[in-house]
Design a protein around this motif. Structure first.
Motif, PDB file in Angstrom:
ATOM      1  N   LEU A 168       1.001  -1.315  -0.087  1.00 28.64           N
ATOM      2  CA  LEU A 168       0.110   0.135  -0.030  1.00 28.64           C
ATOM      3  C   LEU A 168       0.869   1.321  -0.170  1.00 28.64           C
ATOM      4  O   LEU A 168       2.174   1.341   0.086  1.00 28.64           O
ATOM      5  N   ALA A 169       0.324   2.291  -0.139  1.00 24.40           N
ATOM      6  CA  ALA A 169       1.271   3.591  -0.504  1.00 24.40           C
ATOM      7  C   ALA A 169       0.540   4.784   0.246  1.00 24.40           C
ATOM      8  O   ALA A 169      -0.778   4.738   0.255  1.00 24.40           O
ATOM      9  N   LEU A 170       1.406   5.665   0.647  1.00 26.52           N
ATOM     10  CA  LEU A 170       0.888   6.986   0.903  1.00 26.52           C
ATOM     11  C   LEU A 170       1.134   7.847  -0.462  1.00 26.52           C
ATOM     12  O   LEU A 170       2.254   7.997  -1.296  1.00 26.52           O
ATOM     13  N   MET A 171       0.034   8.535  -0.756  1.00 25.45           N
ATOM     14  CA  MET A 171       0.233   9.375  -2.123  1.00 25.45           C
ATOM     15  C   MET A 171      -0.457  10.828  -2.075  1.00 25.45           C
ATOM     16  O   MET A 171      -1.118  11.195  -1.003  1.00 25.45           O
ATOM     17  N   ARG A 172      -0.407  11.559  -2.982  1.00 30.58           N
ATOM     18  CA  ARG A 172      -0.791  12.817  -3.252  1.00 30.58           C
ATOM     19  C   ARG A 172      -0.473  13.687  -1.995  1.00 30.58           C
ATOM     20  O   ARG A 172      -1.276  14.227  -1.230  1.00 30.58           O
ATOM     21  N   HIS A 173       0.784  13.488  -1.852  1.00 32.94           N
ATOM     22  CA  HIS A 173       1.474  14.364  -0.481  1.00 32.94           C
ATOM     23  C   HIS A 173       1.119  15.883  -0.517  1.00 32.94           C
ATOM     24  O   HIS A 173       1.420  16.496  -1.726  1.00 32.94           O
ATOM     25  N   ASP A 174       0.317  16.408   0.208  1.00 35.15           N
ATOM     26  CA  ASP A 174       0.401  18.115   0.566  1.00 35.15           C
ATOM     27  C   ASP A 174       0.696  18.396   1.789  1.00 35.15           C
ATOM     28  O   ASP A 174      -0.264  18.744   2.595  1.00 35.15           O
ATOM     29  N   PRO A 175       1.999  18.275   2.198  1.00 36.41           N
ATOM     30  CA  PRO A 175       2.573  18.549   3.520  1.00 36.41           C
ATOM     31  C   PRO A 175       2.159  20.074   4.064  1.00 36.41           C
ATOM     32  O   PRO A 175       1.810  20.300   5.178  1.00 36.41           O
ATOM     33  N   LYS A 176       2.167  21.062   3.003  1.00 41.56           N
ATOM     34  CA  LYS A 176       1.774  22.356   3.352  1.00 41.56           C
ATOM     35  C   LYS A 176       0.438  22.443   3.760  1.00 41.56           C
ATOM     36  O   LYS A 176       0.404  23.274   4.718  1.00 41.56           O
ATOM     37  N   ASN A 177      -0.546  21.841   3.280  1.00 38.05           N
ATOM     38  CA  ASN A 177      -1.859  21.818   3.975  1.00 38.05           C
ATOM     39  C   ASN A 177      -2.094  20.576   4.977  1.00 38.05           C
ATOM     40  O   ASN A 177      -3.440  20.488   5.609  1.00 38.05           O
ATOM     41  N   GLY A 178      -1.281  19.792   5.249  1.00 34.39           N
ATOM     42  CA  GLY A 178      -1.478  18.757   6.108  1.00 34.39           C
ATOM     43  C   GLY A 178      -2.255  17.593   5.612  1.00 34.39           C
ATOM     44  O   GLY A 178      -3.225  16.884   6.422  1.00 34.39           O
ATOM     45  N   VAL A 179      -2.354  17.313   4.329  1.00 31.61           N
ATOM     46  CA  VAL A 179      -3.296  16.268   3.900  1.00 31.61           C
ATOM     47  C   VAL A 179      -2.484  15.162   2.896  1.00 31.61           C
ATOM     48  O   VAL A 179      -1.659  15.527   2.062  1.00 31.61           O
ATOM     49  N   ILE A 180      -3.009  14.247   3.144  1.00 34.11           N
ATOM     50  CA  ILE A 180      -2.382  12.938   2.396  1.00 34.11           C
ATOM     51  C   ILE A 180      -3.368  11.780   2.072  1.00 34.11           C
ATOM     52  O   ILE A 180      -4.350  11.762   3.142  1.00 34.11           O
ATOM     53  N   GLU A 181      -3.074  10.912   1.453  1.00 32.76           N
ATOM     54  CA  GLU A 181      -3.967  10.050   0.894  1.00 32.76           C
ATOM     55  C   GLU A 181      -3.397   8.548   1.043  1.00 32.76           C
ATOM     56  O   GLU A 181      -2.305   8.381   0.783  1.00 32.76           O
ATOM     57  N   VAL A 182      -4.285   7.360   1.433  1.00 32.77           N
ATOM     58  CA  VAL A 182      -3.858   6.089   1.240  1.00 32.77           C
ATOM     59  C   VAL A 182      -4.318   5.734   0.046  1.00 32.77           C
ATOM     60  O   VAL A 182      -5.373   5.568  -0.215  1.00 32.77           O
ATOM     61  N   GLY A 183      -3.579   4.909  -0.673  1.00 33.88           N
ATOM     62  CA  GLY A 183      -3.808   4.052  -2.058  1.00 33.88           C
ATOM     63  C   GLY A 183      -3.005   3.139  -2.516  1.00 33.88           C
ATOM     64  O   GLY A 183      -2.201   2.641  -1.700  1.00 33.88           O
ATOM     65  N   SER A 184      -3.280   2.617  -3.643  1.00 30.48           N
ATOM     66  CA  SER A 184      -2.683   1.719  -4.347  1.00 30.48           C
ATOM     67  C   SER A 184      -2.571   0.492  -3.439  1.00 30.48           C
ATOM     68  O   SER A 184      -1.232   0.002  -3.034  1.00 30.48           O
ATOM     69  N   VAL A 185      -3.638   0.187  -2.746  1.00 27.53           N
ATOM     70  CA  VAL A 185      -3.742  -0.766  -1.657  1.00 27.53           C
ATOM     71  C   VAL A 185      -3.980  -2.074  -2.445  1.00 27.53           C
ATOM     72  O   VAL A 185      -5.118  -2.633  -2.999  1.00 27.53           O
ATOM     73  N   ILE A 186      -2.586  -3.057  -2.805  1.00 33.51           N
ATOM     74  CA  ILE A 186      -2.752  -4.174  -3.561  1.00 33.51           C
ATOM     75  C   ILE A 186      -2.417  -5.347  -2.412  1.00 33.51           C
ATOM     76  O   ILE A 186      -1.290  -5.752  -2.098  1.00 33.51           O
ATOM     77  N   PHE A 187      -3.646  -5.664  -1.964  1.00 33.59           N
ATOM     78  CA  PHE A 187      -3.646  -6.824  -0.783  1.00 33.59           C
ATOM     79  C   PHE A 187      -3.718  -8.242  -1.663  1.00 33.59           C
ATOM     80  O   PHE A 187      -4.813  -8.354  -2.148  1.00 33.59           O
TER      81      PHE A 187
END
Length: 245
Positions: free
Chosen positions: A106-125
């Motif tokens: 799985l991955a952390l993606m669409r990093h937006d550190p300025k606004n403190g927003v991040i997404e979990v994605g590419s979940v390949i279980f």
């Protein structure tokens, strides 16, 4: 909810005194009871992940993923090589503690550190990881990292609006459904309406406590069956009076 007004009598958002943003996520090792996360590495993980996916009865596990299925190991390995080299998304392999083998990523993606927003994605279980305690713990480990270590304000989960299993997983883990973004993506030659979910830093403490209680070894009997469901534990966190019953 209290409405804040500026000097022009306009409603404005709550001030964030001292907010300076967050650091970017880094590759690191995150240790749990049932699994641990390590930086995805093709040399170490490709063969194990491919073998885990060979246990699938068919290719339905790839339906809502942007990549796959793969016809052979060479094409799968190339996919893992490219994923491992990426920094956004930043991919982690899920290592089963009992076997020592990679069973998903799985991955952390669409990093937006300025606004403190991040997404979990590419979940390949893989089938070896799906619907296991380790699958839940893998997500919990990333949540801990995002909120408790990096200090993000908002953690996002997005999926095809038709992907019912992913939507159920998001809600089970404590994410809040926010709506559908229509015709948001084209993938595999078809349209995707995207379902959006989020978890906020203010909501995380209750979610964290419920996850910790559910993942506790004492919550499972000698056969590995849960004693209390995560949904029950989350409900008790939201309604403290229920804990006294």
């Amino acid at each position: 909810m209290t409405v804040l007004l500026n000097e022009f009598n306009q409603p404005v958002g709550a001030p964030l005194t001292g907010w300076q943003g967050c650091p970017l996520p880094q590759h690191c090792n995150l240790q749990g009871h049932y699994c641990h996360l390590v930086p995805l590495n093709a040399a170490s993980h490709s063969k194990q992940l491919y073998a885990a996916w060979l246990q699938a009865e068919d290719d339905r596990g790839w339906t809502w993923l942007p990549a796959g299925p793969f016809a052979d190991f060479a094409s799968f390995n190339q996919f893992i090589i490219q994923a491992a080299e990426s920094r956004d998304p930043l991919h982690y392999a899920v290592i089963d503690n009992a076997s020592g083998e990679a069973t998903g990523s799985l991955a952390l993606m669409r990093h937006d550190p300025k606004n403190g927003v991040i997404e979990v994605g590419s979940v390949i279980f893989s089938p070896r990881l799906q619907h296991t305690t380790a699958a839940t713990e893998a997500h919990a480990l990333l949540m801990h990292y995002v909120f408790d270590t990096l200090g993000y304000r908002r953690y996002e989960w997005k999926c095809d609006s038709l992907n019912a299993p992913s939507r159920r997983a998001a809600e089970r883990l404590g994410f809040t459904f926010e709506g559908i973004f229509r015709q948001a993506i084209v993938y595999k030659g078809r349209n995707r309406d995207t379902a959006w979910f989020s978890l906020l830093d203010s909501e995380w403490p209750q979610v964290r406590d419920a996850l910790s209680a559910w993942l506790s070894p004492g919550n499972f009997d000698e056969h590995g069956k849960q004693r209390q469901a995560l949904s029950v534990l989350r409900a008790r966190q939201q309604n403290p009076q229920e804990q006294q019953k």
